[in-house]
Enzyme design. Structure first.
Site, mmCIF file in Angstrom:
data_model
loop_
_atom_site.group_PDB
_atom_site.id
_atom_site.type_symbol
_atom_site.label_atom_id
_atom_site.label_comp_id
_atom_site.label_asym_id
_atom_site.label_seq_id
_atom_site.Cartn_x
_atom_site.Cartn_y
_atom_site.Cartn_z
ATOM 1 N N LYS A 6 0.855 -1.187 0.000
ATOM 2 C CA LYS A 6 0.000 0.000 0.000
ATOM 3 C C LYS A 6 0.893 1.239 0.000
ATOM 4 O O LYS A 6 1.999 1.217 0.547
ATOM 5 C CB LYS A 6 -0.914 0.041 1.238
ATOM 6 C CG LYS A 6 -2.218 0.782 0.994
ATOM 7 C CD LYS A 6 -3.179 -0.029 0.132
ATOM 8 C CE LYS A 6 -4.513 0.679 -0.031
ATOM 9 N NZ LYS A 6 -5.476 -0.158 -0.781
ATOM 10 N N VAL A 20 -16.778 3.085 -5.275
ATOM 11 C CA VAL A 20 -17.225 1.778 -4.793
ATOM 12 C C VAL A 20 -18.710 1.792 -4.447
ATOM 13 O O VAL A 20 -19.486 0.949 -4.903
ATOM 14 C CB VAL A 20 -16.393 1.341 -3.567
ATOM 15 C CG1 VAL A 20 -16.908 0.004 -3.032
ATOM 16 C CG2 VAL A 20 -14.926 1.223 -3.945
#
Length: 425
Positions: free
Chosen positions: A111, A227
């Site tokens: 990440k 999303v």
């Protein structure tokens, strides 16, 4: 000073470690294995200096955390956020390790983040920031090493800048260095919708198990970004009634159902869901009010730690399907479990993006391309198979625990077995 001091006291990191320890306890893993797994293999911090349009120079701090590579190259997004921290970045990389392991794809967890409010940057400044950040971590990434992707406030254009900057550095077109690229640069258009599509698949499969199907069931979505909006879109198309959505401006709620396409159009035009005025819509200024509405399904699709010990007792839904990373605190998990609310965890429910990234990456490496319909069909097949596999193992071995704990146990076990086979532990 230990590098670990950069992240060990961060509450998001501590939450990730707590979840790891719960899973390790179920698996009977010794403390020393937990100690290995709770730290990233590498954490890189860089400084990015940008010349602003007004002539002033400003510096920004960024990180890339590479948590575990036992199953394959690191994989995970890069976010731009003024609240980004080293601890959050490490935690997210750990969650990516478990997510990729659970999905059964050959990736480890990584990440990245830059601490910046991208809304304060011009298009030119944003490009300079992006190129310089990726150049700063270029020695740490690569198609066989670490493959970044978009996250919060990054997108296909950002990936195009990353791809171009890295290709200049290595001297060739490195198609597989990032995923979710624009279609013109080897990306798949389906990648844009894939995380939300995957969350909708998770709701669909969970509804079959616990609600008798999706048709006519009511859904509330917290967070109406990429999303949340696409999850709502597909759930509406598949027969559910989306009655509430939220963003930072508040909640719009109509018990008869919202028109998701209209809400998406309003959000695109004004940037606020509360500007949607159709039907008998009610507006709440507190975006977290969405969690206490009388619905069948809640989809938290915004940020971490929004379902807490304070509001979990007021959740009326039968299903919580996590589109965001870490939206439910451990304390809330226990409360919901005792209330017999099923929580489909993030590492299972929101894996659609990384699965589609794997599809894009593997086809970049082979030099061939899928149609969007083919790509989504593969995603549907993989996500559905994986959901049912996790569900079956949870039912057989771990039913006394929340579904998250079982999912983590399955994922952690796969990583530990790979590390043992490779002779790392």
């Amino acid at each position: 000073m230990s590098l670990a001091t950069l992240y060990e006291n961060d509450p998001v990191y501590q939450q990730a470690v707590q979840q790891l320890k719960q899973s390790a306890s179920i698996l009977g893993l010794p403390v020393e294995i937990v100690e290995v797994l709770r730290h990233p293999e590498k954490l890189v911090q860089v400084k990015v200096v940008v010349k602003r349009d007004n002539g002033k120079v400003e510096s920004f701090i960024g990180w890339r955390s590479q948590h575990n590579s036992a199953l394959g190259p690191y994989k995970g997004g890069i976010r731009y956020s003024e609240n980004a921290t080293a601890g959050e970045t490490v935690a997210l990389s750990m969650w990516m390790t478990w997510k990729n392991a659970l999905a059964g794809i050959p990736y480890g967890g990584g990440k990245g983040a830059v601490r910046v409010n991208p809304k304060t940057l011009s298009a030119r400044e944003l490009e300079e920031l992006s190129r310089k950040f990726f150049a700063a971590i270029a020695k740490e990434v690569g198609p066989d090493v670490d493959i970044p992707a978009p996250d919060v406030y990054t997108n296909p254009q950002t990936m195009a800048w990353y791809f171009d900057e890295y290709s200049k550095i290595v001297g060739y077109n490195a198609w597989g260095v990032v995923t979710a690229k624009p279609v013109e640069l080897g990306g798949l258009a389906a990648r844009l919708v894939s995380t939300g599509y995957g969350v909708a698949l998770g709701v669909r499969e969970a509804a079959k198990k616990w609600l008798g199907g999706l048709e006519g069931k009511t859904v509330a979505v917290h967070g109406f970004g990429n999303v949340g909006s696409y999850a709502a879109k597909y759930l509406e198309e598949w027969g559910a009634t989306v009655v509430a959505v939220s963003d930072t401006s508040g909640v719009v709620y109509d018990p008869k159902g919202l028109n998701v396409k209209e809400v998406m159009a309003v959000k695109e035009k004004t940037g606020r869901v509360v500007d949607y005025k159709s039907g008998d819509v009610k507006v709440f200024t507190n975006d977290k009010a969405v969690f206490e509405l009388p619905v069948d399904v809640i989809v938290p699709a915004a940020i971490e730690n929004v379902i807490t010990r304070e509001n979990a007792p007021n959740v009326k839904a039968k299903l919580v399907v996590e589109g965001a990373n870490g939206p439910t605190t451990p304390e809330a998990d226990e409360i919901l479990h005792k209330k017999e609310v099923i929580v489909v965890p993030d590492i299972l429910a929101n894996a659609g993006g990384v699965v589609m990234s794997w599809i894009e990456w593997s086809h970049n490496r082979m030099g061939c391309w899928l149609t969007d319909d083919e790509a989504l069909a593969r995603l549907d097949k993989m996500m559905t198979k994986n959901f049912n596999k996790v569900f079956d193992e949870w039912e057989k071995k771990y039913r006394e625990y929340p579904m998250r704990t079982a999912a983590y146990a399955i994922a952690v076990d796969r990583v530990v077995k790979a590390m043992k086979l490779r002779g790392w532990i």
